[in-house]
Design an enzyme around this catalytic site. Structure first.
Site, PDB file in Angstrom:
ATOM      1  N   HIS A  33       0.797  -1.226   0.000  1.00  0.00           N
ATOM      2  CA  HIS A  33       0.000   0.000   0.000  1.00  0.00           C
ATOM      3  C   HIS A  33       0.829   1.275   0.000  1.00  0.00           C
ATOM      4  CE1 HIS A  33      -3.803  -1.991   0.418  1.00  0.00           C
ATOM      5  NE2 HIS A  33      -3.405  -2.631   1.503  1.00  0.00           N
ATOM      6  N   ASP A  67      -5.061  -9.642  -0.796  1.00  0.00           N
ATOM      7  CA  ASP A  67      -5.640  -8.862   0.286  1.00  0.00           C
ATOM      8  C   ASP A  67      -7.113  -8.608  -0.056  1.00  0.00           C
ATOM      9  OD1 ASP A  67      -5.854  -7.341   2.570  1.00  0.00           O
ATOM     10  OD2 ASP A  67      -4.523  -5.749   1.918  1.00  0.00           O
TER      11      ASP A  67
END
Length: 165
Positions: free
Chosen positions: A107, A144
């Site tokens: 991220h 994810d």
């Protein structure tokens, strides 16, 4: 209870150690001899890296939901080294690697930590693999519950990203 905590990693380790494949797993600690900052700079700005280092040195800082503690910089560098060691194992030994590392790494953006990620380990490892020159493309399977926005930013570098939600 905060979702990012050491127990997430220890639960995975405990499960693997008690699994039917436990005797096939070779546990390795991340190396510390490489210039990991050089590799991190492929993805992150020097200003951001120094900001993470500074926050860690003073004992606290925050990027979005990513909190920085006194050990964060050192641990984040070890996580990057673990990913790079995984690439080395695949390319040099020809064996698959599974890297268990916290903080995770898909991220973080060029100038900001995000989603509990300090550095974008996936992009750093992908660019490292491409730089070695033995391969031409890298695939990142991201399972994810949401896309790895930090990794997606770097997908222009011959990296294929397959988000799985």
């Amino acid at each position: 209870m905060h979702p990012e905590q050491p127990e997430r990693l220890t639960a995975i380790v405990d499960r693997l150690r008690s699994s039917t494949v436990a005797d096939q797993i070779q546990w390795l600690n991340p190396s510390t001899s490489r210039n990991v900052i050089k590799e991190i700079e492929r993805v992150h700005s020097t200003k951001y890296i120094e900001q993470v280092r500074s926050y860690s040195a003073r004992g606290w800082g925050c990027f979005e939901s990513t909190q920085i503690s006194p050990q964060s910089f050192e641990v984040a560098c070890l996580a990057v080294n673990a990913w790079l060691d995984g690439v080395d194992t695949v390319l040099q030994v020809g064996r698959p690697s599974f890297v268990l590392a916290r903080p995770p790494g898909h991220h973080a953006l060029k100038d900001e930590g995000m989603g509990f990620c300090i550095f974008c380990n996936a992009a750093i490892a992908a660019l490292y693999a491409l730089e070695i020159g033995q391969i031409k493309r890298v695939g990142i399977l991201d399972w994810d519950v949401h896309h790895g926005n930090g990794t997606q930013v770097f997908s222009k570098h011959k990296t294929v990203i397959i988000p799985i939600a």
